[in-house]
Design a protein around this motif. Structure first.
Motif, PDB file in Angstrom:
ATOM      1  N   HIS A  51      49.770  46.190  40.065  1.00 22.42           N
ATOM      2  CA  HIS A  51      48.601  47.066  40.213  1.00 22.42           C
ATOM      3  C   HIS A  51      47.866  46.763  41.528  1.00 22.42           C
ATOM      4  O   HIS A  51      47.539  47.658  42.298  1.00 22.42           O
ATOM      5  N   GLY A  98      36.314  33.819  36.255  1.00 22.89           N
ATOM      6  CA  GLY A  98      37.450  34.586  36.759  1.00 22.89           C
ATOM      7  C   GLY A  98      38.239  35.316  35.692  1.00 22.89           C
ATOM      8  O   GLY A  98      39.323  35.837  35.955  1.00 22.89           O
ATOM      9  N   SER A  99      37.698  35.400  34.471  1.00 24.30           N
ATOM     10  CA  SER A  99      38.442  36.070  33.394  1.00 24.30           C
ATOM     11  C   SER A  99      38.195  37.570  33.360  1.00 24.30           C
ATOM     12  O   SER A  99      38.792  38.280  32.556  1.00 24.30           O
ATOM     13  N   GLY A 100      37.275  38.058  34.200  1.00 26.86           N
ATOM     14  CA  GLY A 100      37.083  39.509  34.293  1.00 26.86           C
ATOM     15  C   GLY A 100      35.802  40.031  33.654  1.00 26.86           C
ATOM     16  O   GLY A 100      35.671  41.230  33.426  1.00 26.86           O
ATOM     17  N   LYS A 101      34.842  39.144  33.408  1.00 37.87           N
ATOM     18  CA  LYS A 101      33.594  39.562  32.740  1.00 37.87           C
ATOM     19  C   LYS A 101      32.783  40.529  33.612  1.00 37.87           C
ATOM     20  O   LYS A 101      32.398  41.607  33.171  1.00 37.87           O
ATOM     21  N   PHE A 139      42.155  35.950  36.183  1.00 35.89           N
ATOM     22  CA  PHE A 139      42.331  36.874  37.305  1.00 35.89           C
ATOM     23  C   PHE A 139      42.022  36.266  38.671  1.00 35.89           C
ATOM     24  O   PHE A 139      42.769  36.433  39.615  1.00 35.89           O
ATOM     25  N   ARG A 140      40.862  35.603  38.768  1.00 36.37           N
ATOM     26  CA  ARG A 140      40.464  35.172  40.117  1.00 36.37           C
ATOM     27  C   ARG A 140      41.453  34.178  40.691  1.00 36.37           C
ATOM     28  O   ARG A 140      41.854  34.253  41.845  1.00 36.37           O
ATOM     29  N   THR A 199      33.708  42.237  36.137  1.00 39.30           N
ATOM     30  CA  THR A 199      34.460  43.474  36.370  1.00 39.30           C
ATOM     31  C   THR A 199      34.326  44.400  35.166  1.00 39.30           C
ATOM     32  O   THR A 199      34.160  45.614  35.325  1.00 39.30           O
ATOM     33  N   ALA A 230      41.712  41.865  46.283  1.00 32.67           N
ATOM     34  CA  ALA A 230      40.322  41.760  46.724  1.00 32.67           C
ATOM     35  C   ALA A 230      39.386  41.560  45.535  1.00 32.67           C
ATOM     36  O   ALA A 230      39.677  41.985  44.424  1.00 32.67           O
ATOM     37  N   ALA A 231      38.260  40.921  45.808  1.00 33.86           N
ATOM     38  CA  ALA A 231      37.296  40.624  44.742  1.00 33.86           C
ATOM     39  C   ALA A 231      36.490  41.861  44.352  1.00 33.86           C
ATOM     40  O   ALA A 231      36.116  42.031  43.202  1.00 33.86           O
ATOM     41  N   LEU A 269      42.021  47.776  36.675  1.00 37.75           N
ATOM     42  CA  LEU A 269      43.122  47.959  35.722  1.00 37.75           C
ATOM     43  C   LEU A 269      42.551  47.971  34.306  1.00 37.75           C
ATOM     44  O   LEU A 269      41.879  47.020  33.889  1.00 37.75           O
ATOM     45  N   GLU A 314      39.670  51.615  40.660  1.00 38.08           N
ATOM     46  CA  GLU A 314      40.867  50.792  40.866  1.00 38.08           C
ATOM     47  C   GLU A 314      40.962  49.623  39.883  1.00 38.08           C
ATOM     48  O   GLU A 314      41.870  48.808  39.966  1.00 38.08           O
TER      49      GLU A 314
HETATM   50  N1  LIG Z   1      40.581  44.758  35.010  1.00 39.71           N
HETATM   51  C1  LIG Z   1      40.762  44.318  36.269  1.00 39.71           C
HETATM   52  N2  LIG Z   1      41.473  45.057  37.147  1.00 39.71           N
HETATM   53  C2  LIG Z   1      41.685  44.635  38.393  1.00 39.71           C
HETATM   54  N3  LIG Z   1      41.201  43.492  38.875  1.00 39.71           N
HETATM   55  C3  LIG Z   1      40.459  42.713  38.062  1.00 39.71           C
HETATM   56  C4  LIG Z   1      40.197  43.080  36.712  1.00 39.71           C
HETATM   57  N4  LIG Z   1      39.445  42.116  36.138  1.00 39.71           N
HETATM   58  C5  LIG Z   1      39.255  41.190  37.086  1.00 39.71           C
HETATM   59  N5  LIG Z   1      39.855  41.537  38.241  1.00 39.71           N
HETATM   60  C6  LIG Z   1      39.911  40.764  39.478  1.00 39.71           C
HETATM   61  O1  LIG Z   1      39.589  39.424  39.178  1.00 39.71           O
HETATM   62  C7  LIG Z   1      38.450  39.006  39.920  1.00 39.71           C
HETATM   63  C8  LIG Z   1      37.597  38.120  39.039  1.00 39.71           C
HETATM   64  O2  LIG Z   1      37.029  38.876  37.992  1.00 39.71           O
HETATM   65  P1  LIG Z   1      35.491  38.760  37.605  1.00 39.71           P
HETATM   66  O3  LIG Z   1      35.162  39.964  36.816  1.00 39.71           O
HETATM   67  O4  LIG Z   1      34.656  38.464  38.799  1.00 39.71           O
HETATM   68  O5  LIG Z   1      35.516  37.489  36.644  1.00 39.71           O
HETATM   69  P2  LIG Z   1      34.300  36.719  35.956  1.00 39.71           P
HETATM   70  O6  LIG Z   1      33.080  37.564  36.097  1.00 39.71           O
HETATM   71  O7  LIG Z   1      34.750  36.522  34.543  1.00 39.71           O
HETATM   72  O8  LIG Z   1      34.168  35.400  36.683  1.00 39.71           O
HETATM   73  C9  LIG Z   1      37.766  40.289  40.372  1.00 39.71           C
HETATM   74  O9  LIG Z   1      37.083  40.085  41.561  1.00 39.71           O
HETATM   75  C10 LIG Z   1      38.933  41.241  40.542  1.00 39.71           C
HETATM   76  O10 LIG Z   1      39.563  41.044  41.780  1.00 39.71           O
END
Ligand SMILES: Nc1ncnc2c1ncn2[C@@H]1O[C@H](COP(=O)(O)OP(=O)(O)O)[C@@H](O)[C@H]1O
Ligand SMILES: [Mg+2]
Length: 269
Positions: free
Chosen positions: A206, A55-58, A234-235, A60, A17-18, A26, A24
């Motif tokens: 995870h 989608g690299s996790g910024k 990630f995305r 998050t 899920a987004a 990681l 939760e």
């Molecule tokens: N550390 C993490 N643990 C678990 N899921 C993550 C993590 N980082 C990213 N994700 C997953 O990847 C998706 C995309 O990350 P996101 O932070 O939205 O990327 P960005 O902002 O770089 O575009 C999140 O919606 C989540 O589902």
């Protein structure tokens, strides 16, 4: 079929899920490195830059680090640069400050933000930080504005640290002449690239756990296919992994293979 696949694998909720809750998320080495830099910049009243592909996790990482700052001590103003305009940004900052009617002019809004920031920092002794997600969308003139907005020379230390997160062109935008006063306050930068294959394995497991399944449903070749197909982002990995689960359920197989990932990939952009 998509509505059945969860049942096939015993998944209690939608996997990958987004909007996962903070507890939760990681905690990878990279996430810890990002948090360290953000803490450092905030402690200095300076700037940190977090760049990375979509989608690299910024976002998050920002969401995660905000949880470190206790609301009794910190006010974190968290905004997203949707339209890129300064007025839109000011409106969001004012909303975060709980101010509704600051007027529509840039000058009035600037004054009000400064007043609120001074009141919070000097009056209420709060520590403040401004976090701007999608900062790569900000128009160039905004960087010059932000510098004046956030500078309050008092013991020569500015009060409002800023965290800018966005795609890599954020660095280019900060290199322009008019952005340089702001850019000169940068003390920490971090670029999020795709995760490596071992971390991808850990990541997939995870997310399955979060959704209620303890055993690994992806075989090694499927993990490799997701890692390669997503570039470690990630995305994209989320979409590939979920799509591959659907494909495996459709084929009535209990383990997800690279072939299922390939089938999922044909559906994605
Ligand atoms: N550390 C993490 N643990 C678990 N899921 C993550 C993590 N980082 C990213 N994700 C997953 O990847 C998706 C995309 O990350 P996101 O932070 O939205 O990327 P960005 O902002 O770089 O575009 C999140 O919606 C989540 O589902
Ligand atoms: Mg984001």
């Amino acid at each position: 079929m998509p509505e059945n696949y969860r049942h096939c694998f015993g998944l209690h909720k939608e996997p990958f899920a987004a909007d996962i809750p903070r507890q939760e998320i990681l905690v990878t080495r990279t996430l810890t490195a990002v948090c360290d830099r953000i803490h450092y910049a905030i402690s200095l009243g300076a700037l940190a830059l977090i760049t990375g592909e979509i989608g690299s996790g910024k976002s998050t990482a920002l969401r995660y680090v905000i949880g470190d700052f206790h609301p009794s001590e910190y006010r974190v103003l968290s905004v997203t640069a949707t339209s890129g305009s300064i007025l839109e940004l000011y409106r969001q900052i004012l909303a975060e400050l709980g101010v509704e009617n600051a007027g529509a002019s840039r000058a009035k809004m600037t004054r009000r933000i400064k007043q609120e920031v001074l009141d919070l920092t000097l009056g209420k002794k709060m520590k403040l930080a401004l976090m701007i997600d999608e900062a790569s969308l900000l128009r160039l003139e905004v960087f010059a504005e932000l510098h004046t907005l956030t500078q309050f020379e008092q013991d020569s230390k500015p009060f409002l640290p800023i965290i800018l997160a966005g795609q890599a062109n954020l660095i280019d935008n900060l290199s322009y002449r008019n952005s340089q006063p702001l850019a000169s306050r940068v003390v920490a930068r971090c670029h999020l690239s795709g995760i490596d294959q071992n971390t991808m394995q850990e990541y997939l497991l995870h997310h399955l756990k979060i959704a209620g399944v303890k055993q690994m449903l992806f075989d090694d070749a499927a993990v490799t296919a997701i890692h390669q197909g997503s570039g470690g982002l990630f995305r994209k990995a989320n979409h590939l992994a979920r799509g591959a689960l659907v494909a495996a359920a459709k084929a009535q197989e209990s383990v997800v293979s690279a072939e299922h990932v390939r089938r999922a990939a044909t559906e994605l952009f």
